[in-house]
Design an enzyme around this catalytic site. Structure first.
Site, mmCIF file in Angstrom:
data_model
loop_
_atom_site.group_PDB
_atom_site.id
_atom_site.type_symbol
_atom_site.label_atom_id
_atom_site.label_comp_id
_atom_site.label_asym_id
_atom_site.label_seq_id
_atom_site.Cartn_x
_atom_site.Cartn_y
_atom_site.Cartn_z
ATOM 1 N N SER A 79 0.854 -1.183 0.000
ATOM 2 C CA SER A 79 0.000 0.000 0.000
ATOM 3 C C SER A 79 0.888 1.230 0.000
ATOM 4 O O SER A 79 2.054 1.172 0.421
ATOM 5 C CB SER A 79 -0.882 -0.003 1.254
ATOM 6 N N TYR A 129 -1.810 -1.445 10.605
ATOM 7 C CA TYR A 129 -1.961 -1.640 9.155
ATOM 8 C C TYR A 129 -0.770 -1.057 8.393
ATOM 9 O O TYR A 129 -0.161 -1.742 7.559
ATOM 10 C CB TYR A 129 -3.253 -0.981 8.679
#
Length: 264
Positions: free
Chosen positions: A143, A156
């Protein structure tokens, strides 16, 4: 490695979002599939549709990948039958929004297991099977969150930083192996990520601010063919985001991000 040499691909998190889009795009290219996710009903429906439309073979593995035995179960379900996988797409993962100490610890630990543990385990097993054949490819979905700490998405973003560093290292290790390895770093993409992470509605953005999953997938397959180590999708704005930490002090960056992500 030419993409037309890929005969079978395994996609985790294949029941929705980027994973489902990978499955659809690969099926359109006549690639047989192994689809992995928790929901058997969703996988069965997708498998039936893709088999009917494209005349390919689709194997469904309904498995909760946060379970301790997930990695060997998935690998053995494929390799145990003598099948080989040419392309592994480690897409399964999730986030969780909010101050760290207010969120469920069990959920945070499951996130570490899924975003890191399962990805490492599947990469290890399938890479070990690909290298003796001198061919294959692995896409690990990271990401743009990997490029800086994200307050209120702390576990995350840390997990995605691991994926990015791990994958780039393997890319370098395998330059002469015939196996291509790519870290995919999408920005906000059309998927159920924001719902699963329990973002407030005000943070989810207008639909036109999200990159279509189809664009992410097609760009990824093109980058894999060119043997990129890393791909950041989503246009110029995401390129700026991932390069800002090179230009500003880390305290400045994380302070700015905290204000942006702070709960209302």
């Amino acid at each position: 490695m030419q993409l037309n040499s890929i005969k079978k691909a395994l996609v985790t998190g294949a029941s929705s979002g980027i994973g489902e889009t990978f499955a659809r795009e690969l099926a359109s290219r006549k690639v047989d599939l192994v689809l992995v996710a928790r929901s058997r009903d969703q996988l069965d429906r997708l498998a039936s549709e893709l088999q009917g439309q494209h005349g390919i073979q689709v194997q469904v593995i309904a498995k909760d990948l946060t379970e301790p035995d997930a990695t060997p179960v998935v690998f053995d379900a494929v390799a145990g039958g003598g099948e080989t996988v040419d392309l592994l797409i480690n897409n399964a993962g999730f986030g969780d929004y909010g101050p760290f100490e207010t969120r469920s610890l069990d959920k945070q630990m499951q996130m570490v297991q899924l975003n890191i543990g399962v990805l490492v385990g599947l990469t290890y097993r399938f890479l070990s099977a690909m290298k003796p054949r001198n061919r294959g490819a692995i896409v690990n979905v990271s990401s743009i969150a990997a490029y800086q700490p994200l307050p209120y998405l702390s576990v995350y973003s840390a997990s995605k930083a691991f994926v990015l560093n791990f994958t780039e290292a393997l890319w370098a290790e395998n330059q002469d192996s015939g196996v291509r390895i790519l870290a995919l770093c999408p920005g906000p993409t059309e998927s159920n990520f924001f719902d699963a992470a329990e973002f407030p509605a005000s943070f989810r953005g207008a639909g036109n601010s999200l990159t279509p999953a189809e664009e992410v997938v097609k760009d990824t397959l093109a980058a894999l063919e060119k043997d990129f180590s890393t791909l950041v999708t989503g246009g110029l704005s995401n390129q700026i985001i991932v390069n800002l930490p090179r230009l500003l002090p880390r305290d400045t960056i994380v302070g700015l991000v905290e204000k942006q992500f702070r709960p209302n």
